[in-house]
Design an enzyme around this catalytic site. Structure first.
Site, short mmCIF file in Angstrom:
data_model
loop_
_atom_site.label_atom_id
_atom_site.label_comp_id
_atom_site.label_asym_id
_atom_site.label_seq_id
_atom_site.Cartn_x
_atom_site.Cartn_y
_atom_site.Cartn_z
CB THR A 120 39.41 9.63 -13.46
OG1 THR A 120 38.67 11.03 -13.55
CG2 THR A 120 40.74 10.09 -13.29
CE1 TYR A 144 39.69 9.45 -8.33
CE2 TYR A 144 39.33 11.28 -9.82
CZ TYR A 144 39.21 10.37 -9.36
OH TYR A 144 38.32 9.06 -10.09
#
Length: 339
Positions: A120, A144
């Site tokens: 990501t 995250y």
């Protein structure tokens, strides 16, 4: 090229199910493992071997690798909601890091030679430049992003120690749905802007929150690089081919179009698609939201023969709307009629 069996973790989820379709459409033998906590059994096509289970179940992974002759893994299983990661960091370090360590160990033990990882742009944190290149510093600002960065580091170390190469694909903002409406974003309470906007357009939500109108952007709202999920899935298949062709090389590449749209651009496009306005609720900006987050995609274009087929905001929204309507029809058939 000989097409080896590919295990797709999280293959019943949003991006994973599109990767399954891309592999299947290209003639690759595909196998899916998913615990169905956020995935949906209906998202796995007929004829694809399916195992319901956890990627940390090393006995199950050993059985799948042996039974199916797995030669490559595409890893999508994990948790993806940034605010939740701040509230519950240990869940993210468990699901995204510790369980992935178990999966990588299973791959090494089973002789799996190729590993493609769903990473990501959140690993960059708040980048100092935009567009963002792969060489920009990785300074995640939430668990995250950190959990994904830790997996990238684990893969790099493992590739140095074992006969396994990997590709880490750093996604920007994934959106849209399969053009044939075979699968799409189905998670209730999803936080992706385009998913939220099409839900609001179809009456499933009362409004869409616009978080921040004072960013340093042309209209004051945050700018993001939206990539069609099918183009992203195609990139995974090409990355797999690249890993097989050069087993001594690992890859790290951004996945985006290299251009951005603001929140208001997106909402205006949804309004155009439905010919009616969405109710917009202006709110303050969220902590950590950068003004603009756009990929530099020069590396993936130079490395893979990747030519996006759906790099158009109106097309992304049209496919998202078509899936949302189909999902509503599917849900209606499962809802008991009163009386």
């Amino acid at each position: 090229m000989f097409k080896i069996p590919v295990l797709v973790t999280g293959g019943a989820g949003y991006i994973g199910s599109h990767a399954v379709l891309a592999l299947k459409d290209a003639g690759w033998p595909v196998v899916v493992i998913d615990n169905l906590v956020t995935g949906f059994r209906f998202a796995v096509p007929d004829g694809v071997p399916f195992y319901q289970g956890d990627i940390a179940d090393e006995a199950l992974l050993a059985r799948i690798v042996a039974e199916q002759g797995i030669g490559a893994i595409m890893h999508f299983a994990g948790s993806v909601v940034v605010p939740e990661s701040v509230e519950n960091p240990l869940k993210y370090y468990d699901n995204n890091t510790a369980r992935t360590r178990s999966l990588i160990a299973s791959a090494v033990r089973g002789g799996v030679r190729h590993f493609i990882f769903s990473s990501t742009a959140a690993t960059y944190g708040i980048p100092e430049v935009s567009p963002v290149t792969e060489d920009c510093p990785q300074r995640p600002i939430n668990p995250y992003g950190m959990s994904k960065l830790m997996t990238e580091l684990m893969l790099a170390d493992t590739a140095r120690a074992h006969p396994l190469n990997f590709c880490a694909l750093r996604y920007f903002n994934v959106a849209g749905a399969d053009p044939q409406a075979r699968t799409g974003q189905s998670t209730a309470g999803a936080t992706h802007l385009i998913k939220v906007a099409v839900e609001a357009a179809l009456g499933k939500r009362d409004s869409v929150a616009v978080f921040g109108t004072d960013f340093d952007t042309p209209d004051g709202t945050g700018v993001r690089d939206y990539i069609h999920v099918t183009d992203l899935a195609d990139a995974h298949v090409l990355a797999l081919e690249a890993l097989i062709e050069n087993p001594g090389r690992s890859l790290t590449m951004n996945c985006g179009y290299g251009r951005g749209f603001s929140v208001l651009d997106v909402l205006d496009a949804v309004d155009r698609a439905t010919n009616q306005p969405i109710n917009r609720v202006l709110q303050g900006r969220r902590p950590g939201d950068p003004d603009s987050l756009i990929s530099d995609n020069a590396r993936i274009k130079a490395t893979l023969p990747w030519v996006p087929r759906h790099a158009d905001l109106d097309t992304i929204i049209a496919h998202a709307l078509a899936w949302e309507r189909k999902l509503g029809e599917m849900q209606a058939t499962l809802t008991p009629t009163p009386g």
